[in-house]
Design a protein around this motif. Sequence first.
Motif, PDB file in Angstrom:
ATOM      1  N   ASP A  55       0.804  -1.218   0.000  1.00 53.20           N
ATOM      2  CA  ASP A  55       0.000   0.000   0.000  1.00 53.20           C
ATOM      3  C   ASP A  55       0.836   1.266   0.000  1.00 53.20           C
ATOM      4  N   VAL A  56       2.132   1.149  -0.253  1.00 51.16           N
ATOM      5  CA  VAL A  56       2.978   2.334  -0.320  1.00 51.16           C
ATOM      6  C   VAL A  56       3.709   2.351  -1.656  1.00 51.16           C
ATOM      7  N   LEU A  57       4.239   3.507  -1.982  1.00 52.73           N
ATOM      8  CA  LEU A  57       5.033   3.690  -3.199  1.00 52.73           C
ATOM      9  C   LEU A  57       6.414   4.170  -2.775  1.00 52.73           C
ATOM     10  N   ALA A  58       7.438   3.417  -3.106  1.00 49.09           N
ATOM     11  CA  ALA A  58       8.820   3.778  -2.753  1.00 49.09           C
ATOM     12  C   ALA A  58       9.602   4.097  -4.021  1.00 49.09           C
ATOM     13  N   ARG A  59      10.272   5.223  -4.026  1.00 46.90           N
ATOM     14  CA  ARG A  59      11.105   5.635  -5.148  1.00 46.90           C
ATOM     15  C   ARG A  59      12.376   6.295  -4.614  1.00 46.90           C
ATOM     16  N   TRP A  60      13.440   6.223  -5.393  1.00 47.54           N
ATOM     17  CA  TRP A  60      14.675   6.938  -5.079  1.00 47.54           C
ATOM     18  C   TRP A  60      14.767   8.108  -6.049  1.00 47.54           C
ATOM     19  N   LEU A  61      14.799   9.326  -5.508  1.00 51.55           N
ATOM     20  CA  LEU A  61      14.690  10.541  -6.313  1.00 51.55           C
ATOM     21  C   LEU A  61      15.891  11.449  -6.107  1.00 51.55           C
ATOM     22  N   THR A  62      16.208  12.212  -7.137  1.00 53.04           N
ATOM     23  CA  THR A  62      17.182  13.293  -7.013  1.00 53.04           C
ATOM     24  C   THR A  62      16.409  14.544  -6.613  1.00 53.04           C
ATOM     25  N   LEU A  79       6.504  12.548  -7.726  1.00 53.11           N
ATOM     26  CA  LEU A  79       5.787  11.270  -7.673  1.00 53.11           C
ATOM     27  C   LEU A  79       4.375  11.344  -8.237  1.00 53.11           C
ATOM     28  N   LYS A  80       3.894  12.538  -8.558  1.00 58.61           N
ATOM     29  CA  LYS A  80       2.474  12.717  -8.852  1.00 58.61           C
ATOM     30  C   LYS A  80       1.969  11.820  -9.981  1.00 58.61           C
ATOM     31  N   GLY A  85      -3.908   7.963  -6.161  1.00 54.82           N
ATOM     32  CA  GLY A  85      -4.776   8.836  -5.379  1.00 54.82           C
ATOM     33  C   GLY A  85      -4.409  10.297  -5.570  1.00 54.82           C
ATOM     34  N   ASP A  86      -5.101  11.155  -4.809  1.00 47.51           N
ATOM     35  CA  ASP A  86      -4.886  12.594  -4.861  1.00 47.51           C
ATOM     36  C   ASP A  86      -3.536  12.924  -4.219  1.00 47.51           C
ATOM     37  N   PRO A  87      -2.607  13.549  -4.955  1.00 47.56           N
ATOM     38  CA  PRO A  87      -1.309  13.881  -4.359  1.00 47.56           C
ATOM     39  C   PRO A  87      -1.431  14.739  -3.106  1.00 47.56           C
ATOM     40  N   GLU A  88      -2.476  15.579  -3.041  1.00 51.73           N
ATOM     41  CA  GLU A  88      -2.626  16.451  -1.882  1.00 51.73           C
ATOM     42  C   GLU A  88      -3.133  15.691  -0.656  1.00 51.73           C
ATOM     43  N   ARG A  89      -3.601  14.470  -0.828  1.00 51.16           N
ATOM     44  CA  ARG A  89      -3.996  13.629   0.306  1.00 51.16           C
ATOM     45  C   ARG A  89      -3.016  12.475   0.442  1.00 51.16           C
ATOM     46  N   THR A  90      -1.787  12.744   0.090  1.00 53.69           N
ATOM     47  CA  THR A  90      -0.728  11.741   0.156  1.00 53.69           C
ATOM     48  C   THR A  90       0.350  12.205   1.120  1.00 53.69           C
ATOM     49  N   VAL A  91       0.744  11.333   2.013  1.00 57.59           N
ATOM     50  CA  VAL A  91       1.846  11.607   2.941  1.00 57.59           C
ATOM     51  C   VAL A  91       3.146  11.143   2.289  1.00 57.59           C
ATOM     52  N   VAL A  92       4.139  12.000   2.285  1.00 59.70           N
ATOM     53  CA  VAL A  92       5.449  11.664   1.721  1.00 59.70           C
ATOM     54  C   VAL A  92       6.485  11.730   2.838  1.00 59.70           C
ATOM     55  N   ALA A  93       7.161  10.604   3.069  1.00 60.78           N
ATOM     56  CA  ALA A  93       8.232  10.528   4.061  1.00 60.78           C
ATOM     57  C   ALA A  93       9.565  10.332   3.344  1.00 60.78           C
ATOM     58  N   LEU A  94      10.602  10.919   3.877  1.00 56.98           N
ATOM     59  CA  LEU A  94      11.912  10.893   3.231  1.00 56.98           C
ATOM     60  C   LEU A  94      12.911  10.090   4.052  1.00 56.98           C
ATOM     61  N   GLY A  95      13.745   9.342   3.345  1.00 54.93           N
ATOM     62  CA  GLY A  95      14.855   8.652   3.989  1.00 54.93           C
ATOM     63  C   GLY A  95      15.996   9.613   4.234  1.00 54.93           C
TER      64      GLY A  95
END
Length: 366
Positions: A55-62, A79-80, A85-95
Motif C-alpha cells: 500500500d505504499v510507493l517507494a522511489r529513489w529521487l534526485t 511522484l504525482k 490517489g490525490d497527491p494532496e492527500r498523500t503523505v510523503v516521508a523521506l529517507g
Amino acid sequence: MSQTRIVIIPPAASMPAPFLTFDAGGRVLQRGSLLLNDPATTPDVRTVAVAPGADVLARWLTLPVGGVAQVRAAARWALKDDLAGDPERTVVALGPVMGDAPRLAVAVSASLLEAWIDYLAALGVTPSAVVPDCLVLPTPDGDGLNAAVFGADMALRGATFAATLQPDLVEPIAAGRPLIRLDDAETLERLLASAAVAPAVDLLSGLERRRELRTGGWRRVAALAAALVVSPLILTLAAGARDQIAADRAERQTLALIEQALPDAARTADPVEEARRLLAVAPPPGGLATASAALFAAVEQVEGAELDSLGADPAKGVRATLSYPAFSDLDTIRNALAASGLSLSDASTVEDGGRVVSEVIVGAAA
C-alpha cells in the motif's frame, strides 16, 4: 528505554497483529499477537509498526537541497504521475540524505496511514515510527533482490527498488534478477530487530501535524469507510492484482458503515461516490465567515500569495482561488488552516505566468 517492540499490521483488522519484543542487544524477549478485544498493556515500550508494503510507493529521487517542507513538496511533485490517489492527500516521508545518491521517498495515502494509526491505538499501541515491510529488508549486494514473505505477499528490496507484491508478480518484476531469500525465522527476526532500532524510513515523519485521536462522528466514520473500499495508493505495476474475496468483504463493511453514518448516501445508486461527494463539500464549522477569516490569515503568512476569489455553493462547498510563488507555499497555507481546525483540498493546480494558481476547497479537518 531498554526494550523495543515490533508490531506487524495485518491486512485486515479482524486478524491478529504479530509482535516481537527485543532487548537492547536484539535478543527476542517476547513473541505474541495483539487482538482488538485484548489490547496491549505495555505502553512504556517503544514500538515500531511494520505496515503492508503493497500500500505504499517507494522511489529513489534526485531532490533539491532545502528545508524539509520544500524537499517533501518537491518529492510529492516528482511522484504525482505514479500516484493513483490525490497527491494532496498523500503523505510523503523521506529517507536520510546519503551524500549525492538519490534519496528514498515513500508515499502513502493520508487516510490509510491515519486508519493504521487508529487501528494501532485500538490495540493499545502508540507507534514511535511506521515502516513499510519491504524497507525492513536490507539493501542487497550486487544486482539481486532480497526477498521475504509477509503474510500472503512477498517483499522485495533492491539497490534502488522496494515493493511488496503478490507472489505471481514477483518473477516478472524481478526480470531475471536473482532472489535472495531472507525469510527464515532467525534472519527475519534479526532484520525486524534492526528495523525496531533504526527504521529505514518513518511514515509518521511525513505527517504535517500530529492529530489527536478521536472517536465517533459521521465524518470520521465516513472517512474510514472510504478508506476501506479501495487502497488509495497502489503500485502501478501491481494494479488490479488485489484479492477479490478481500475486496468484496471490504466493500460490504464499507456499505454498512455508510448506512450507519450517511443514510442518505446509502440510498443512492453509488453510495461510495456519494459519500465522497458529501465529504468533499461539507461546510467547515462556522461556514463562509469562519473559512474566510482563517484563509485570509493563512494567505498573509506566505509572502507574495494572494486570495483571488472565495465563495460558497451548496453543491460545491466553500471554494477559493489562490495564487502564490512556489508549489511548497500551498503546504504552508494548509498547515496554517489546520491549526484553525480546517482542511484545504487542492482541486486543481496550474502554472500561470511564473506563478502557481490553485482551486481549493476549504472544509473541516478530518
